[in-house]
Design a protein around this motif. Structure first.
Motif, short mmCIF file in Angstrom:
data_model
loop_
_atom_site.label_atom_id
_atom_site.label_comp_id
_atom_site.label_asym_id
_atom_site.label_seq_id
_atom_site.Cartn_x
_atom_site.Cartn_y
_atom_site.Cartn_z
N LEU A 228 0.84 -1.21 0.00
CA LEU A 228 0.00 0.00 0.00
C LEU A 228 0.86 1.25 0.00
O LEU A 228 0.54 2.24 -0.66
N SER A 229 1.97 1.20 0.74
CA SER A 229 2.89 2.35 0.77
C SER A 229 3.49 2.57 -0.61
O SER A 229 3.62 3.72 -1.08
N ILE A 230 3.85 1.48 -1.28
CA ILE A 230 4.44 1.59 -2.62
C ILE A 230 3.43 2.14 -3.62
O ILE A 230 3.71 3.07 -4.38
N ARG A 231 2.23 1.59 -3.62
CA ARG A 231 1.20 2.03 -4.57
C ARG A 231 0.85 3.50 -4.34
O ARG A 231 0.68 4.27 -5.30
N ALA A 232 0.71 3.89 -3.08
CA ALA A 232 0.30 5.27 -2.77
C ALA A 232 1.37 6.27 -3.16
O ALA A 232 1.06 7.32 -3.76
N THR A 233 2.63 5.98 -2.84
CA THR A 233 3.69 6.93 -3.17
C THR A 233 3.90 7.02 -4.68
O THR A 233 4.18 8.10 -5.21
N ASN A 237 3.54 10.31 -6.97
CA ASN A 237 4.84 10.69 -7.53
C ASN A 237 5.83 11.09 -6.43
O ASN A 237 6.60 12.04 -6.58
N LYS A 238 5.81 10.32 -5.33
CA LYS A 238 6.72 10.57 -4.21
C LYS A 238 7.78 9.46 -4.17
O LYS A 238 7.59 8.36 -4.69
N TYR A 239 8.89 9.75 -3.49
CA TYR A 239 9.92 8.75 -3.28
C TYR A 239 9.65 7.97 -1.98
O TYR A 239 9.20 8.54 -0.99
N LEU A 240 9.96 6.68 -2.02
CA LEU A 240 9.80 5.82 -0.85
C LEU A 240 11.03 4.94 -0.70
O LEU A 240 11.41 4.24 -1.65
N VAL A 241 11.65 4.97 0.47
CA VAL A 241 12.76 4.07 0.78
C VAL A 241 12.19 2.91 1.60
O VAL A 241 11.57 3.12 2.65
N VAL A 242 12.40 1.69 1.11
CA VAL A 242 11.90 0.48 1.77
C VAL A 242 13.09 -0.26 2.38
O VAL A 242 13.95 -0.75 1.65
N VAL A 243 13.12 -0.34 3.70
CA VAL A 243 14.21 -1.04 4.39
C VAL A 243 13.65 -2.34 4.96
O VAL A 243 12.73 -2.32 5.79
N ALA A 303 8.35 11.23 6.70
CA ALA A 303 7.52 10.50 7.65
C ALA A 303 7.76 9.01 7.44
O ALA A 303 8.27 8.58 6.41
N VAL A 304 7.35 8.22 8.42
CA VAL A 304 7.42 6.76 8.33
C VAL A 304 6.02 6.23 8.03
O VAL A 304 5.03 6.68 8.64
N LEU A 305 5.92 5.30 7.09
CA LEU A 305 4.63 4.73 6.69
C LEU A 305 4.46 3.34 7.30
O LEU A 305 5.30 2.46 7.13
N SER A 344 1.39 11.79 14.58
CA SER A 344 0.96 10.76 13.63
C SER A 344 -0.27 11.21 12.86
O SER A 344 -0.95 12.17 13.23
N ILE A 345 -0.52 10.48 11.79
CA ILE A 345 -1.80 10.58 11.06
C ILE A 345 -2.36 9.16 11.04
O ILE A 345 -1.72 8.23 10.56
N PHE A 346 -3.56 8.98 11.59
CA PHE A 346 -4.17 7.65 11.63
C PHE A 346 -4.89 7.36 10.31
O PHE A 346 -5.52 8.25 9.72
N ILE A 347 -4.79 6.10 9.88
CA ILE A 347 -5.60 5.66 8.75
C ILE A 347 -6.61 4.62 9.25
O ILE A 347 -6.30 3.84 10.15
N LYS A 348 -7.80 4.64 8.69
CA LYS A 348 -8.89 3.80 9.20
C LYS A 348 -9.15 2.56 8.36
O LYS A 348 -9.89 1.67 8.78
N ASP A 349 -8.56 2.52 7.17
CA ASP A 349 -8.73 1.36 6.30
C ASP A 349 -7.38 0.99 5.69
O ASP A 349 -6.57 1.87 5.39
N GLU A 350 -7.16 -0.29 5.49
CA GLU A 350 -5.93 -0.75 4.85
C GLU A 350 -6.12 -0.71 3.33
O GLU A 350 -6.19 -1.73 2.66
N THR A 351 -6.17 0.51 2.80
CA THR A 351 -6.37 0.69 1.37
C THR A 351 -5.40 1.73 0.83
O THR A 351 -4.93 2.61 1.56
N GLU A 352 -5.14 1.65 -0.46
CA GLU A 352 -4.28 2.61 -1.14
C GLU A 352 -4.84 4.02 -1.02
O GLU A 352 -4.11 4.98 -0.76
N GLN A 353 -6.17 4.14 -1.20
CA GLN A 353 -6.81 5.45 -1.17
C GLN A 353 -6.65 6.12 0.21
O GLN A 353 -6.44 7.33 0.31
#
Length: 403
Positions: A228-233, A237-243, A303-305, A344-353
């Protein structure tokens, strides 16, 4: 509060398996090992090559260790784990502390022994995430294999429910886990003791980069929802570092299509980011980073996703040490210690949107880094060690008075 040296009980630690790289659960285990440095660590299998963090423990394994092939592939022998833990000889110990998300809680003890379980979660793949587990591997979709897998899971579920009543005391790592314990085992567990953030070595990196990126530090497994982090970023058009490493790595690279790159053997983290920026590679995979490199990423990320529901999620607290906000699923254990809109920012659903919405909200929120850092200090390893040791001591005194 410490044990009286003249009456110090003999303590053993039990952990499900020692064959993974260093993560949140391993940090908890190491902290408990520091409280009780003379306690041996019993486990099903041990891989020295992978679990480099475990070299400070005196490790004692089950008979499963004799088959080298299984040391890194414990999933293939899940049906043997119950008998493996039941075969452990713990008679000489007064207190057994199991740190468990699977079978370690099922060790056999005697009436004169106190068994305390620090429960990371009821076993995911047979309770809360069984459907996800069965759908995560293609071969489990084959009719005969699926039938056999369900039979095995039914047996493990039965055994797990029996094993859950073996500890005298169960301490949950979060209210989320406390509620799962009640739901799956019908057991009222003790008051929560939250895991610690690794504050002491977290030194803000002096090196800064003009390169806005989001950060994911996680095992690459399905329930973490790194996809979801990959799809959303990518969509934004954002950069995401996945460790991280894990069984989902190749699948995640496919999701990133041709917009990913990864760290080469001798490449520095700084060179990697520079190369990714020049190539416009939006998703940057890396693993086995040094502590300074992780500190550098936490210092410089936006931020951390953490979009998946976490049993706890220590990374969320570690981000706070650097004054960085976290996008986190609202029922995750760590969300019990975070404040929506503050750190933090809370998300309420495990979705890309929903991840996209949270990123957009985050970028329009002014976070106070000093305030975020100040809140993190309340969850240090030293505070955890004091709290945990006091609980063990109090439980032992009560046990002796009533035995």
């Amino acid at each position: 509060m410490t044990f009286n040296k003249s009456t110090t009980p003999k303590i053993a630690l039990v952990y499900d398996r020692v064959n993974t790289s260093y993560g949140g659960a391993e940090h908890v285990l190491k902290a408990i090992g520091e409280i009780f440095p003379k306690a041996p660590l019993f486990t099903s299998v041990y891989s020295k090559e992978i679990a480099l963090w475990a070299n400070t423990f005196e490790i004692k394994t089950t008979f499963l260790q004799k088959v080298t092939f299984f040391r890194k592939r414990h999933q293939l022998i899940a049906s043997l784990m119950p008998i493996a833990f039941e075969s452990l000889k713990l008679d000489e110990y007064d207190i057994i502390i199991s740190i468990s998300s699977a079978e370690a809680k099922g060790v056999l003890t005697k009436p004169n022994q106190l068994h305390i379980c620090y429960m990371l979660t009821p076993t995911r793949y047979i309770h809360s995430h069984r459907k996800e587990y069965l759908s995560s591997k293609n071969f489990l979709g084959w009719p005969i294999i699926k039938q056999l897998a369900n039979l095995m899971l039914d047996y493990l579920k039965w055994w797990d429910k029996v094993a859950a009543f073996r500890p005298d005391i169960i301490i949950p790592i979060s209210n989320l886990i406390k509620n799962r314990i009640k739901e799956f085992y019908s057991i009222d567990s003790e008051t929560v003791i939250y895991p610690p953030a690794d504050i002491a070595p977290r030194i803000t990196s002096k090196r800064k980069v003009d390169f806005p990126f989001y950060l994911s530090i996680s095992r690459l497994v399905n329930y973490k929802k790194v996809d979801l982090s990959i799809r959303a970023t990518l969509k934004l058009n954002k950069y995401l570092v996945v460790v991280g490493t894990g069984v989902q790595e190749n699948e995640l690279k496919k999701i990133a299509q041709n917009q990913w790159t990864e760290k080469t053997t001798n490449e520095t983290i700084y060179s990697l980011l520079d190369r990714a920026k020049k190539q416009n590679s939006k998703i940057i995979f890396t693993k086995d980073l040094s502590e300074p490199d992780v500190n550098f990423l936490l210092t410089n990320c936006k931020a951390v996703l953490m979009p998946g529901e976490e049993d706890f999620g220590i990374t969320g607290l570690e981000a706070s040490i650097f004054g960085k906000p976290v996008i986190v699923f609202y029922t995750s254990g760590v969300s019990e210690l975070l404040e929506n809109g503050i750190n933090s920012i809370f998300i309420k659903d495990e979705t890309e949107q929903e991840v996209i919405r949270a990123i957009n909200e985050l970028e329009n929120t002014n976070f106070n880094q000093r305030l975020i850092r100040s809140k993190a200090k309340y969850h240090s390893t030293e505070k955890f060690k004091t709290q945990f040791e006091n609980k063990i001591l109090e439980s032992w005194k009560h046990f002796k008075l009533n035995s």
